[in-house]
Structure formats: structure tokens, C-alpha cells
Write a protein that holds these residues in place. Structure first.
Motif, mmCIF file in Angstrom:
data_model
loop_
_atom_site.group_PDB
_atom_site.id
_atom_site.type_symbol
_atom_site.label_atom_id
_atom_site.label_comp_id
_atom_site.label_asym_id
_atom_site.label_seq_id
_atom_site.Cartn_x
_atom_site.Cartn_y
_atom_site.Cartn_z
ATOM 1 N N MET A 220 32.391 40.007 35.879
ATOM 2 C CA MET A 220 32.677 40.727 34.640
ATOM 3 C C MET A 220 32.246 42.184 34.774
ATOM 4 S SD MET A 220 31.186 39.952 30.789
ATOM 5 C CE MET A 220 31.839 38.283 30.806
ATOM 6 N N GLU A 245 41.707 45.035 37.435
ATOM 7 C CA GLU A 245 42.472 43.880 36.963
ATOM 8 C C GLU A 245 43.141 43.128 38.110
ATOM 9 O OE1 GLU A 245 43.582 45.031 32.354
ATOM 10 O OE2 GLU A 245 44.998 45.604 33.936
ATOM 11 N N ARG A 253 36.339 35.113 42.318
ATOM 12 C CA ARG A 253 36.661 35.158 40.893
ATOM 13 C C ARG A 253 37.468 36.398 40.558
ATOM 14 N NH1 ARG A 253 30.462 33.701 39.896
ATOM 15 N NH2 ARG A 253 30.331 35.642 41.060
ATOM 16 N N LYS A 254 38.481 36.246 39.739
ATOM 17 C CA LYS A 254 39.220 37.389 39.212
ATOM 18 C C LYS A 254 38.309 38.145 38.259
ATOM 19 C CE LYS A 254 43.439 38.564 36.675
ATOM 20 N NZ LYS A 254 43.827 39.638 37.594
ATOM 21 N N GLU A 256 37.009 39.974 35.160
ATOM 22 C CA GLU A 256 37.264 40.156 33.731
ATOM 23 C C GLU A 256 36.805 41.563 33.354
ATOM 24 O OE1 GLU A 256 35.664 38.561 29.375
ATOM 25 O OE2 GLU A 256 35.134 37.463 31.213
ATOM 26 N N ILE A 258 35.966 44.393 30.536
ATOM 27 C CA ILE A 258 35.613 44.702 29.150
ATOM 28 C C ILE A 258 35.731 46.212 28.978
ATOM 29 C CG2 ILE A 258 33.767 44.673 27.426
ATOM 30 C CD1 ILE A 258 32.648 42.223 28.928
ATOM 31 N N THR A 310 28.821 41.626 24.030
ATOM 32 C CA THR A 310 28.749 41.230 25.437
ATOM 33 C C THR A 310 27.376 40.676 25.793
ATOM 34 O OG1 THR A 310 30.353 42.977 25.950
ATOM 35 C CG2 THR A 310 29.154 42.029 27.805
#
Length: 342
Positions: A220, A245, A253-254, A256, A258, A310
Motif C-alpha cells: 500500500m 498502479e 502483491r499489486k 494499492e 491511496i 488509513t
């Protein structure tokens, strides 16, 4: 031997701290020395805010130690007489590491004042070694010119940085991108490097990532974005958004993303100030967030809301981000965390 081969790694910034280090500003080296009193008040506010959460060690030139000590009354603020010429400890201080047993070590990067923009910088290049020696911490001397504000790690093998800074010829012209990557992998114990393109417009550090993006957790990333096509940061932040992105971390993991909206443009003289909410700093149980007031009141509020959503278990403590920014940086740039360990 390097940190990776000795089983040391850099923990993420949100891991528990033993203390925070910060350097007191030096009037003779300031871009605007006539602003010294205002800047000093900003540092005083910041140090007191951090001390609400954890101990603070303040590096002060020996001749100023008594005066600065008199400004603080909290027991967990310690004055450390250490000679220095400039106050950006994120960049010239040590990067702390931990091994599986919780033993600390530190990286002593070579520091050349952001591509020799400010001289002299010999005292600043000695600060990391002095701090590590003072606390009896094992030292690794890195074969590279680097600043701590130019990278973030997630604690699980992924690092984020910018090409604009790390590939700049004013740092390590003798090293290729692949060689720089290998040093980062060996000294910070990472496996995957996410390369953003550029930092914010006008950033004299040549695009430090700590003004643009940071990890909120493994997988993230928080990114400051601009949605106004007429703003010079629009193309920069949209390009970095597209990179993130499409990125994956060391665990596959892709990412994420914010988003935090950038504050309205602000200038001092002819220069655009590099206002960034991403220059916040994790403390034990909290976050120290620079806010800018005036025309930025709405984006200040939105940034605080994003961080509170968050990090629901952390208290977001705001400080006046305008006090220090004219000198080129903000909260994260001034601080260096020592992780809790042995």
C-alpha cells in the motif's frame, strides 16, 4: 561484508521507535538567514510535538547547546552537542537497521549536499558516524552517495525511489542504474525496487521520494496527486500514479494506491515551495503531519482525513508546515528514527 550478508535490514518507518533524532537549524547555512527565528520556532514546535509520542535527541552545535536546552522542559528531549552545518538529518544522518535478534546497525551513506549544492558539507558528512559511535552501534560504510529522503521501504523487501534523484549525475556518475540497485539491495536488504520518474516541481533535492510517495503498509502506497492539467505537478504525479498502479511488490502483491490531493501552489519570492503532505513522519502511536493553512485549509483537512482513515490506530498531530518549508524541506526531511531494538 554488507548489511544483507550480515542479516540486517531496514525496518519500515512505522515500526516501533526507541527515539527520534533531529538537528537544530544553523543560521549561517540557511537559504534565508533572516528567517532564522521563524524557522527555529518551527523546529521547537515540531520537537515538542514528537516528544508527545517518544523521546527526541536534538543535535545542536556545541556553542548553542545551553541556549537550545533552555527552550525545552520535557524530560524526554535530550540535547546532543554535535557539530553540523545544516539541519536535514533525514539526509545526512544514519539509516538504522535491525537483525532478527533485534540488534541495531546503521548505514553511513556518503553525503555531498544534494549534488554539491551547498558548501561546506564536511561536518554534515560526519554526523552519521558520530551518532552511531555515540550509541555504540555497528556501522556499515556504503560505497555510494545517498540521502535518506530519497527512498522508502516497506519492511518486506520493497523499496520506492525516483529516477530523477538516484540516477542524477551529481550523485554517482560512475555507477549504472543496475549498480545502484545492487547497492540498495545489499545495504537495505530489499529485493524489489519501484522506480518512479520524478519528484515535485521545484524540489532542490532533485526529486526526493519523501515528497511524493510513501508506504502506508506492505502493498500500500500513499501518493500526492495533482488533478489540474495547468499545474507543472500534474504530469509528474499522473505519471507516477500510472507506474504505481502497474507495479507489484517483492511479494507479488499489486500496489494499492491511496491518493492525497496536493495543496494549492505557494511561492516565496520567485520560487515555488515544495508543499507536501507526504512529508509526514511516523511516531509511536501517531503521525506528525505538516499543514499549511490559508488557501490550503481545505486540502489540509482532506489530507488529515485520509491519514486518519488509513491509520485509525494512530493520532494525527498537525504542525505548521510553513515554518520550515522556505528552507526546502519539512517534517520528514528533518527527522531520523532509531528503531526499538537492542
Amino acid at each position: 561484508m554488507n548489511p544483507r550478508s550480515a542479516n540486517y535490514a531496514m525496518p519500515p518507518e512505522w515500526a516501533a521507535h526507541e527515539r527520534t533524532f533531529i538537528s537544530w537549524p544553523v543560521q549561517d547555512s540557511m537559504v534565508y538567514p533572516d528567517q532564522y527565528e521563524d524557522v527555529s520556532r518551527g523546529y521547537q514546535e515540531l520537537i515538542q510535538a514528537i516528544a508527545e509520542f517518544e523521546p527526541v535527541g536534538v543535535l545542536v552545535n556545541p556553542e548553542e547547546a545551553a541556549r537550545v536546552r533552555g527552550l525545552f522542559h520535557q524530560e524526554n528531549i535530550e540535547i546532543l552537542p554535535v557539530e553540523h552545518s545544516d539541519a536535514w538529518l533525514r539526509d545526512n544522518g544514519p539509516t538504522f537497521l535491525l537483525n532478527a535478534a533485534g540488534e541495531r546497525a546503521g548505514i553511513n551513506w556518503n553525503f555531498n549536499a544534494w549534488g554539491e549544492k551547498y558548501k561546506p558539507y564536511d561536518l554534515d558528512n560526519q554526523v552519521a558516524g558520530q551518532l552511531l559511535s555515540r550509541y555504540g552501534i555497528k556501522q556499515f560504510d556504503a560505497p555510494i552517495t545517498m540521502e535518506g529522503g530519497s527512498f522508502h521501504v516497506d519492511g518486506e523487501g520493497t523499496l520506492i525511489t525516483t529516477e530523477e534523484c538516484l540516477l542524477n549525475e551529481n550523485r554517482n556518475p560512475h555507477l549504472s542504474r543496475e549498480e545502484i540497485e545492487q547497492v540498495l539491495k545489499d545495504y537495505l536488504h530489499v529485493d524489489q525496487i519501484i522506480w518512479l520518474k520524478r519528484g515535485l516541481s521545484g524540489d532542490e533535492t532533485d526529486g526526493h521520494v519523501d515528497n511524493v510517495a510513501c508506504f502506508a503498509a506492505p502493498g500500500m502506497v500513499i501518493l500526492q496527486v495533482c488533478d489540474d492539467p495547468s499545474d507543472e505537478n500534474y504530469e509528474i504525479t499522473q505519471e507516477n500514479l500510472a507506474i504505481l498502479e502497474a507495479a507489484a511488490d517483492a511479494k507479488g502483491r499489486k500496489i494499492e494506491v491511496i491518493r492525497i490531493q496536493q495543496p494549492p501552489a505557494a511561492h516565496f519570492g520567485d520560487s515555488r515551495l515544495t508543499l507536501s503532505y507526504l512529508n509526514f513522519y511516523f511516531v509511536n502511536g501517531g503521525i506528525i503531519l505538516p499543514v499549511f493553512g490559508g488557501a490550503a485549509e481545505e486540502t489540509d483537512r482532506l489530507a488529515q482525513e485520509v491519514l486518519e482513515r488509513t491509520f485509525p490506530d494512530r493520532r494525527v498531530r498537525t504542525v505548521n508546515g510553513m515554518a520550515v518549508i522556505r528552507e526546502g524541506g519539512n517534517v520528514h526531511c528533518t527527522t531520523q528514527q532509531m528503531p526499538a531494538g537492542k
